[in-house]
Design a protein around this motif. Structure first.
Motif, short mmCIF file in Angstrom:
data_model
loop_
_atom_site.label_atom_id
_atom_site.label_comp_id
_atom_site.label_asym_id
_atom_site.label_seq_id
_atom_site.Cartn_x
_atom_site.Cartn_y
_atom_site.Cartn_z
N SER A 1 76.44 -24.14 -3.37
CA SER A 1 76.37 -25.13 -2.30
C SER A 1 75.49 -26.29 -2.76
N GLU B 1 73.87 -30.54 2.53
CA GLU B 1 74.55 -31.39 3.49
C GLU B 1 74.76 -32.81 2.97
N ASN C 1 85.92 -36.31 1.78
CA ASN C 1 85.16 -35.63 2.83
C ASN C 1 84.48 -34.38 2.30
N ARG C 2 85.16 -33.66 1.42
CA ARG C 2 84.61 -32.43 0.86
C ARG C 2 85.15 -32.23 -0.54
N VAL D 1 86.01 -28.80 -2.78
CA VAL D 1 86.10 -27.34 -2.73
C VAL D 1 86.76 -26.83 -4.01
N GLY E 1 79.53 -31.07 0.38
CA GLY E 1 79.79 -31.95 1.52
C GLY E 1 80.44 -33.24 1.08
N PRO E 2 80.09 -34.35 1.66
CA PRO E 2 80.72 -35.62 1.29
C PRO E 2 80.53 -35.94 -0.19
N ASP F 1 81.39 -25.36 -2.78
CA ASP F 1 81.72 -26.15 -1.59
C ASP F 1 80.64 -27.22 -1.42
N GLY G 1 75.72 -33.62 0.13
CA GLY G 1 76.87 -33.65 -0.76
C GLY G 1 76.52 -34.19 -2.13
#
Length: 420
Positions: A266, A269, A344-345, A347, A323-324, A321, A271
């Motif tokens: 991760s 937030e 937007n993401r 993945v 974020g932005p 994963d 990104g």
């Protein structure tokens, strides 16, 4: 032939053995270097020539706080001293404290090192499945007794070279590498019950879960004409990246399809925000193509780095994963924006067995803009891909009969519901 040379300075350790068979080992090491001698810089069949060691693959150096490496190992349980509880508990603990470390991330070398460590007798002993004398009667055969690991690394540096040829000397390495500097890396493992990916029908299984946190991650390059005193960053200095890895190792495995390892990454937030020049973007692509990807690993293998690696026999999964996502191409002189990539993401997932690999890569809300430098529309974005463009790629690679290179490869692309 010499394959690898480890050099250590001022190694000290203290060993204590207790009556119940448990023991404790404490020690330190001032400095440590690891050189890989397996590169063959000559044509196949040609005469072997002496080659300089070059930059070390791993280097630990002393800091103002003390030795470069300090370690503590405690073994709490043996066959004569069992835990006062049911189930599985940590048999021992290993604590590592590293003051300063530099690692060269040549993917073929890293993969080979992990393969060796994972399949060595030391790893089997640590897991409790390599005992050569007495069977462990208090642990079911489908479980290993994990060792609790806790480590802390202060101010590490990771260099991702473009390819194996960048390891010739320190100058080439600095100019043709991605420089990753961190404030710290810390990890700690715990035993807990949780759902394993792809096996929710089995309920919660006992796992060895390790959380690794990479704090204040700064990425830069030293491409000419920039030198070591003027590294060119990939992002604002006051907005470092963050990364958290969750590494899950299954202890309970009711059947062979339960993943033995799962990795979840991760990026927080915020990104991923990257700014770079065209030269930096090309460096990133070259590192992926010539170092990280399979063609790059195959090229390193041809030069003798670890030789041909066997397919891993583990069932494992990887998930990333973020974020932005925003990546900008900047003019190196004016720092004006030339192009912008947004999503937007981000993945990525991979499920792997010895005979098959399934990959998924998705970027929903993908958008790409070009920016005019001069003229009537100077500075204004010109959309090439609109923001409702959803990119999805899925791939399947098959390795029948223990092949190390895929014999069957299929890829499927989708863009906003339309197959390409």
């Amino acid at each position: 032939a010499v394959l690898c040379v480890l050099s250590a300075e001022q190694l000290q350790f203290h060993f204590s053995l207790f009556k119940d068979g448990t023991h404790r080992l404490d020690g330190s090491m001032e400095e440590l270097t690891a050189h890989d001698y397996r590169k063959r810089p000559h044509a196949v069949g040609g005469p072997a020539r002496p080659v300089a060691a070059g930059p070390p693959m791993i280097r630990l150096t002393r800091s103002a706080e003390g030795a470069g490496l300090r370690f503590e190992f405690h073994r709490y349980f043996t066959d004569s001293k069992r835990p006062n509880m049911d189930g599985v508990t940590f048999e021992g603990e290993l604590h590592l404290y590293i003051a300063s470390m530099r690692v060269l991330w040549l993917q073929q070398w890293i993969a080979g090192a992990f393969e060796y460590l994972d399949n060595s007798i030391l790893a089997k002993v640590v897991r409790g499945v390599g005992d050569l004398s007495i069977a462990r009667v208090w642990v079911p055969p489908n479980r290993f007794r994990p060792m609790r690991l806790k480590f802390s690394i202060a101010e590490p540096t990771i260099l991702l070279p473009r390819n194996v040829h960048a390891l010739a000397d320190e100058t080439l390495l600095a100019e043709h590498s991605l420089h990753v500097h961190l404030k710290s890396v810390a990890g700690e493992s715990i035993l807990k019950r949780r759902l394993m990916p792809g096996c929710k029908e089995l309920g919660e299984l006992l796992c060895d879960e390790m959380t690794i946190k990479f704090e204040q991650l700064h990425v830069s390059s030293q491409l000419p004409p920039y030198n070591r005193s003027r590294p060119l960053p990939f992002h604002d200095a006051d907005k470092p990246l963050g990364l958290t890895l969750l590494v899950i190792k299954s202890v309970e495995r009711p059947h062979d399809l339960v993943p033995q390892m799962a990795i979840d990454a991760s990026l927080g937030e915020r990104g991923v925000i990257i700014d770079g020049t065209i030269a930096q973007a090309e460096l990133l692509w070259r590192i992926w193509r010539e170092n990280i990807s399979r063609p790059g690993r195959t090229a390193a293998n041809a030069l003798g780095v670890w030789g041909m690696l066997a397919r891993p026999d583990k069932v494992k999964g990887i998930c990333v994963d973020a974020g932005p996502l925003r990546a900008r191409i900047l003019d190196p002189s004016t720092r004006a924006t030339l192009a912008t990539l947004r999503a937007n993401r981000l993945v990525f997932s991979a499920d792997e067995t010895q005979t098959e690999v399934n990959l998924t890569f998705a970027m929903p809300g993908l958008a790409f803009d070009l920016h005019e430098e001069e003229g009537e529309y100077a500075g204004l974005p010109m959309p090439v891909l609109l923001g409702d463009f959803d990119f999805l790629m899925q791939a399947r690679e098959q390795f029948p009969l223990g092949c190390t290179y895929p014999l069957y490869v299929s890829r499927w692309f989708d863009a906003g519901g339309k197959t390409l």
